[in-house]
Design an enzyme around this catalytic site. Structure first.
Site, mmCIF file in Angstrom:
data_model
loop_
_atom_site.group_PDB
_atom_site.id
_atom_site.type_symbol
_atom_site.label_atom_id
_atom_site.label_comp_id
_atom_site.label_asym_id
_atom_site.label_seq_id
_atom_site.Cartn_x
_atom_site.Cartn_y
_atom_site.Cartn_z
ATOM 1 C CB SER A 195 -0.923 0.024 1.229
ATOM 2 O OG SER A 195 -0.148 0.087 2.420
ATOM 3 C CG LEU A 208 4.949 6.705 0.511
ATOM 4 C CD1 LEU A 208 6.054 7.281 1.390
ATOM 5 C CD2 LEU A 208 4.497 7.728 -0.517
ATOM 6 C CG ASP A 250 2.577 -4.947 3.571
ATOM 7 O OD1 ASP A 250 2.853 -3.832 3.090
ATOM 8 O OD2 ASP A 250 1.775 -5.104 4.519
ATOM 9 C CB CYS A 252 7.763 1.808 1.782
ATOM 10 S SG CYS A 252 8.528 2.592 0.362
ATOM 11 C CE1 TYR A 284 6.582 8.015 10.923
ATOM 12 C CE2 TYR A 284 6.905 10.393 10.964
ATOM 13 C CZ TYR A 284 6.715 9.225 10.255
ATOM 14 O OH TYR A 284 6.662 9.257 8.889
ATOM 15 C CE LYS A 313 9.540 7.112 9.139
ATOM 16 N NZ LYS A 313 9.659 6.037 8.137
ATOM 17 C CG PHE A 368 3.842 12.008 -0.016
ATOM 18 C CD1 PHE A 368 3.970 11.559 -1.320
ATOM 19 C CD2 PHE A 368 4.722 12.987 0.434
ATOM 20 C CE1 PHE A 368 4.949 12.074 -2.160
ATOM 21 C CE2 PHE A 368 5.699 13.503 -0.390
ATOM 22 C CZ PHE A 368 5.809 13.042 -1.701
ATOM 23 C CB THR A 380 0.394 7.275 2.675
ATOM 24 O OG1 THR A 380 0.480 7.892 3.971
ATOM 25 C CG2 THR A 380 1.453 7.866 1.751
#
Length: 252
Positions: free
Chosen positions: A14, A16, A35, A85, A160, A164, A193, A195
């Site tokens: 799903s 990106l 996934d 991703c 988060y 990153k 984005f 998503t």
């Protein structure tokens, strides 16, 4: 990307990751979708056609990731592109209404977003060392998904943003280490984005985020992320750094 591209994409069912898989297929390459969501993964493969396979993978499990790489090698014979991703938003305050954030919650976000990226990197890089070098002297390319939160993490993004920022921090030392093997490694730091992850963000927050996007004043499309992946693959001078893909957004 071209018909020689053989990619493994974590989180490829799903968002990106799926857009990147579609890009690889459009360029006549082959892809293995890694996934945790088996239903979405199988559906993605049906849509992508015979040049795609699905391997159910918990990206935070070293055994799962190693087996996924082995299954890909067994099916396609080689891997020369890995794109990370897979990830979770991990939103939450350190000092919330229900009390301090649990260490287990923070650890889960780290395991999926950061440790998972490391596990994919080492397994894919090891496979790439067995490839013959192309005309540029390359054996493979690895691309990870960071975020602009790595630089300007917002309120409630401690877990988060930490993961990153960790991805951003590991890119250069890995690029230096992998150079002798002919492997390039990069990260892309998207802004906002469209998503599945964004579907969990309330409309009021979405509106506030959109106000901070200078131009183009909209959320990015997954296909634009996939285009950047293709550009990284095709430009051999891109190595050891992180590209912001954010329409000049700077989070406040």
């Amino acid at each position: 990307m071209n018909q020689q591209t053989i990619a493994v994409i974590s989180g490829g069912a799903s968002g990106l990751g799926l857009a990147t898989a579609q890009k690889v297929i459009q360029k006549d390459g082959k892809v293995a979708i890694l996934d945790i969501n088996e239903e979405q993964g199988q559906q993605a493969c049906r849509e992508l056609g015979s040049n795609a396979i699905f391997v159910k993978t918990d990206i935070a499990s070293e055994n799962d990731v190693n087996q996924a790489i082995e299954k890909t090698l067994s099916h396609w014979g080689a891997i020369n592109l890995a794109v990370g991703c897979a990830g979770v938003l991990g939103a939450g305050k350190v000092l919330g209404k229900e009390g301090p954030m649990s260490g287990d919650y923070f650890q889960r976000v780290v395991n999926i977003n950061l440790v998972g990226s490391f596990l994919l990197t080492k397994a894919a890089a090891h496979a790439m060392t067995k490839n013959s070098r192309n005309a540029q002297g390359e054996t493979g390319v690895i691309i990870h998904t960071a975020s602009i939160a790595a630089y300007e993490g917002q309120y409630g993004q401690s877990a988060y943003a930490a993961t990153k920022a960790g991805i951003v921090g590991m890119i250069l030392p890995m690029a230096r280490e992998f150079a002798r093997h002919g492997i390039r490694i990069m990260a892309i730091a998207p802004g906002m984005f469209e998503t599945p992850m964004m579907k969990d963000v309330p409309d009021t927050i979405r509106s506030q985020l959109l106000e901070g996007v200078p131009f183009p004043s909209r959320f990015g499309q997954p296909s634009e992320y996939a285009d950047m992946v293709a550009q990284v693959v095709e430009n051999p001078m891109l190595n050891g750094s992180t590209i912001r893909l954010d329409a000049a957004t700077r989070l406040q």
